[in-house]
Structure formats: structure tokens, C-alpha cells
Scaffold this motif. Structure first.
Motif, mmCIF file in Angstrom:
data_model
loop_
_atom_site.group_PDB
_atom_site.id
_atom_site.type_symbol
_atom_site.label_atom_id
_atom_site.label_comp_id
_atom_site.label_asym_id
_atom_site.label_seq_id
_atom_site.Cartn_x
_atom_site.Cartn_y
_atom_site.Cartn_z
ATOM 1 N N ASN A 197 0.537 -1.093 -0.232
ATOM 2 C CA ASN A 197 -0.045 -0.093 0.192
ATOM 3 C C ASN A 197 0.750 1.216 0.093
ATOM 4 O OD1 ASN A 197 -1.698 2.552 0.599
ATOM 5 N ND2 ASN A 197 -3.657 0.315 1.428
ATOM 6 N N LYS A 221 6.144 5.572 5.239
ATOM 7 C CA LYS A 221 7.831 5.316 4.947
ATOM 8 C C LYS A 221 8.183 4.176 7.037
ATOM 9 C CE LYS A 221 12.499 5.394 4.688
ATOM 10 N NZ LYS A 221 13.855 5.588 4.145
ATOM 11 N N LYS A 264 10.461 5.723 -0.580
ATOM 12 C CA LYS A 264 8.896 5.943 -1.083
ATOM 13 C C LYS A 264 9.738 7.191 -2.105
ATOM 14 C CE LYS A 264 6.457 6.179 0.959
ATOM 15 N NZ LYS A 264 5.249 4.926 0.920
ATOM 16 N N GLU A 314 6.665 3.895 9.704
ATOM 17 C CA GLU A 314 5.319 2.646 9.468
ATOM 18 C C GLU A 314 5.733 1.697 8.863
ATOM 19 O OE1 GLU A 314 -0.005 2.469 9.993
ATOM 20 O OE2 GLU A 314 1.104 4.205 9.842
ATOM 21 N N LEU A 315 5.284 1.792 7.843
ATOM 22 C CA LEU A 315 5.381 0.506 6.644
ATOM 23 C C LEU A 315 6.999 -0.607 7.662
ATOM 24 C CD1 LEU A 315 4.730 -0.798 4.508
ATOM 25 C CD2 LEU A 315 6.612 0.261 3.450
ATOM 26 N N MET A 371 -2.584 -1.796 13.817
ATOM 27 C CA MET A 371 -2.312 -2.163 12.256
ATOM 28 C C MET A 371 -1.395 -3.069 12.093
ATOM 29 S SD MET A 371 -2.793 -2.644 9.325
ATOM 30 C CE MET A 371 -4.691 -1.435 8.882
ATOM 31 N N SER A 389 5.793 -2.320 11.051
ATOM 32 C CA SER A 389 4.995 -2.911 10.390
ATOM 33 C C SER A 389 5.448 -4.322 9.767
ATOM 34 C CB SER A 389 3.664 -2.656 9.432
ATOM 35 O OG SER A 389 2.923 -1.576 10.039
ATOM 36 N N LYS A 425 0.627 4.506 0.658
ATOM 37 C CA LYS A 425 -0.513 5.069 1.237
ATOM 38 C C LYS A 425 -0.183 5.415 2.597
ATOM 39 C CE LYS A 425 -4.316 5.971 -1.197
ATOM 40 N NZ LYS A 425 -5.900 5.918 -0.540
ATOM 41 N N VAL A 426 0.744 4.419 2.336
ATOM 42 C CA VAL A 426 1.257 3.933 4.556
ATOM 43 C C VAL A 426 2.790 4.809 4.688
ATOM 44 C CG1 VAL A 426 2.026 2.054 6.184
ATOM 45 C CG2 VAL A 426 0.347 1.670 4.304
ATOM 46 N N TYR A 478 -2.525 -4.034 4.821
ATOM 47 C CA TYR A 478 -3.254 -2.530 4.894
ATOM 48 C C TYR A 478 -3.695 -2.917 3.539
ATOM 49 C CZ TYR A 478 0.431 -0.688 7.868
ATOM 50 O OH TYR A 478 0.998 -0.696 8.936
#
Length: 248
Positions: free
Chosen positions: A17, A22, A46, A24-25, A188, A28, A19-20, A77
Motif C-alpha cells: 500500500n 515509510k 518512497k 510505519e511500513l 494495524m 509493520s 499510502k502507508v 494494509y
């Protein structure tokens, strides 16, 4: 396809995804992939060329293989992840196994420059000072204070694993109480971990209380399977999740 590329420690992940954010990505990705083995690096850029893509670098090939097999199509996500082995070895892996070429390349360039200068009749610059005479070296060694060897501080061991138990005040039920979570965890990230178990319903963080959460399943059988599967899961290198049934 992953079968066309020989297995290696680095896993290429795409269809992410875009929109997440960097940071946080990366957190996760670490949360969902660390179950397969130690992670050395996660590269997520990104820029236009790399958006929706990332590289997860494991310490060994077996961990990468398990990740590719088990996480193919995993809903991340709201998009199914696509995984394959990376085409080239990562810098982190190359440095670990000694095949990192940056230093060797720099030395080759320096040698070629020296050869060119020699052909032109330019004497190489001496950058290192000549070593002192033997007598001076002995005197300097004798005068130098000998520092006592300092033992490396003992590695802090993680908390003793919590023994899955069923306290009398917390009978088995469909809601799990999760402790020892990192401050940066969000709903999430936890959902990514727990939704792999059947019957998952939702994650609830406790406002104003960091490090804890509640995870609800459809029934106590399903919550028990999830608790056993993720008990002492290392969500970060220093945080081992502790899971018990929530008090009713």
C-alpha cells in the motif's frame, strides 16, 4: 516468479500500500516477518521508482524461504503481498559473509591510479609517517600506560518467557490480554500478527496506557490457538509479547 531466481537471504516484497508512511511500513514489515528468523535490514524507499516495494533481509536463507512460502498473498494494509527472492545480494548480507565489494573496488581504483601516475613519472605521495627507530618504539611502549581490560557488559537477557497459564481469575475466553508491547505499536501492526489465526475479530489498544492491548476472537478455542502461536513473539528485538486471557 520466485522459482526462477535462486533462493537467497533477501526477499523482495511488492504490491504494498503506497499510502502507508515509510516508518510505519518498515515497523509493520518487521512485525510480520520477524516470526521467521532474525532480520538484518528492511529497505523501503518512497521514491517514484520504489514505491509499493520493499526488501526484507534475513540472516539466513531458510528464514527467507519460509517467509516467501507462508506470506505469499498475505493481506497487508488491505492489499495482498507479492513475494520473491531478490535478484541480487543485499549489502547487509554481503558484509556479513565477507563478499562486500566496496572496499575491494576502492583498492582497485587506487591501484589503477597509482599505475597511471607511475607511467607519467609521478611519484606516489607518502601519506603514512615513517615508523620510529626500534629504540624509540621500545621506549614509547614502556611509557604507555597499560589499561586494564574492561570486560564487555553482560548482554541483557530478555525477561523470562511467560509460561502460558490460566489464572483462576482469568478463565479461558475469547479475549486475550497482550503485554510488553513497544510504545510505537499500533492496531494495524497487531492486526497483521493476529489475523493469521482463524476467528480474529479486532484489536483494541488502551488509551493512555502504552504497552498493552486486547485482542478479540470469535470463541475461546480460537483465542487459545492464537495465544499459543504468538506467546513470547519477539515483536522487536527487546519486546517479547506476553499473552494471557483477559479478566472478565
Amino acid at each position: 516468479m520466485s522459482s526462477e531466481i535462486p533462493p537467497q537471504e533477501t526477499v523482495y516484497v511488492n504490491n504494498l500500500n503506497e499510502k502507508v508512511p515509510k516508518d510505519e511500513l518498515k515497523k509493520s514489515l518487521y512485525a510480520v516477518f520477524t516470526q521467521f528468523g532474525p532480520i538484518m535490514d528492511i529497505v523501503a524507499l518512497k521514491n517514484f521508482k520504489m514505491r509499493g516495494q520493499a526488501f526484507v533481509v534475513f540472516r539466513d536463507i531458510s528464514a527467507a524461504t519460509q517467509a516467501v512460502r507462508q506470506m505469499q498473498g498475505f493481506p497487508f494494509y488491505d492489499k495482498p503481498m507479492r513475494l520473491a527472492y531478490a535478484k541480487t545480494k543485499s549489502d547487509a548480507t554481503s558484509k556479513l559473509d565477507g563478499s562486500y565489494q566496496a572496499k575491494e573496488k576502492a583498492e582497485r581504483m587506487a591501484k589503477r591510479k597509482a599505475d597511471r601516475d607511475e607511467r607519467k613519472g609521478i611519484k606516489p605521495k607518502t601519506t603514512a609517517a615513517a615508523p620510529p627507530p626500534p629504540k624509540e618504539r621500545e621506549e614509547a611502549a614502556a611509557a604507555a600506560p597499560v589499561e586494564p581490560a574492561v570486560a564487555a557488559p553482560p548482554t541483557k537477557k530478555p525477561d523470562a518467557p511467560a509460561v502460558p497459564s490460566t489464572p483462576a481469575v482469568a478463565m479461558p475466553n475469547q479475549i486475550l490480554f497482550v503485554e510488553n508491547l513497544p510504545d510505537q505499536v499500533n492496531e494495524m501492526m497487531l492486526s497483521m500478527l493476529f489475523q493469521q489465526f482463524p476467528g480474529f475479530k479486532e484489536v483494541r489498544l488502551v488509551p493512555g496506557k502504552a504497552g498493552i492491548a486486547f485482542v478479540e476472537f470469535e470463541n475461546e478455542m480460537q483465542s487459545g490457538v492464537a495465544m499459543n502461536g504468538l506467546q513470547n513473539f519477539k515483536i522487536t528485538p527487546t519486546n517479547l509479547m506476553k499473552i494471557s486471557y483477559a479478566k472478565r
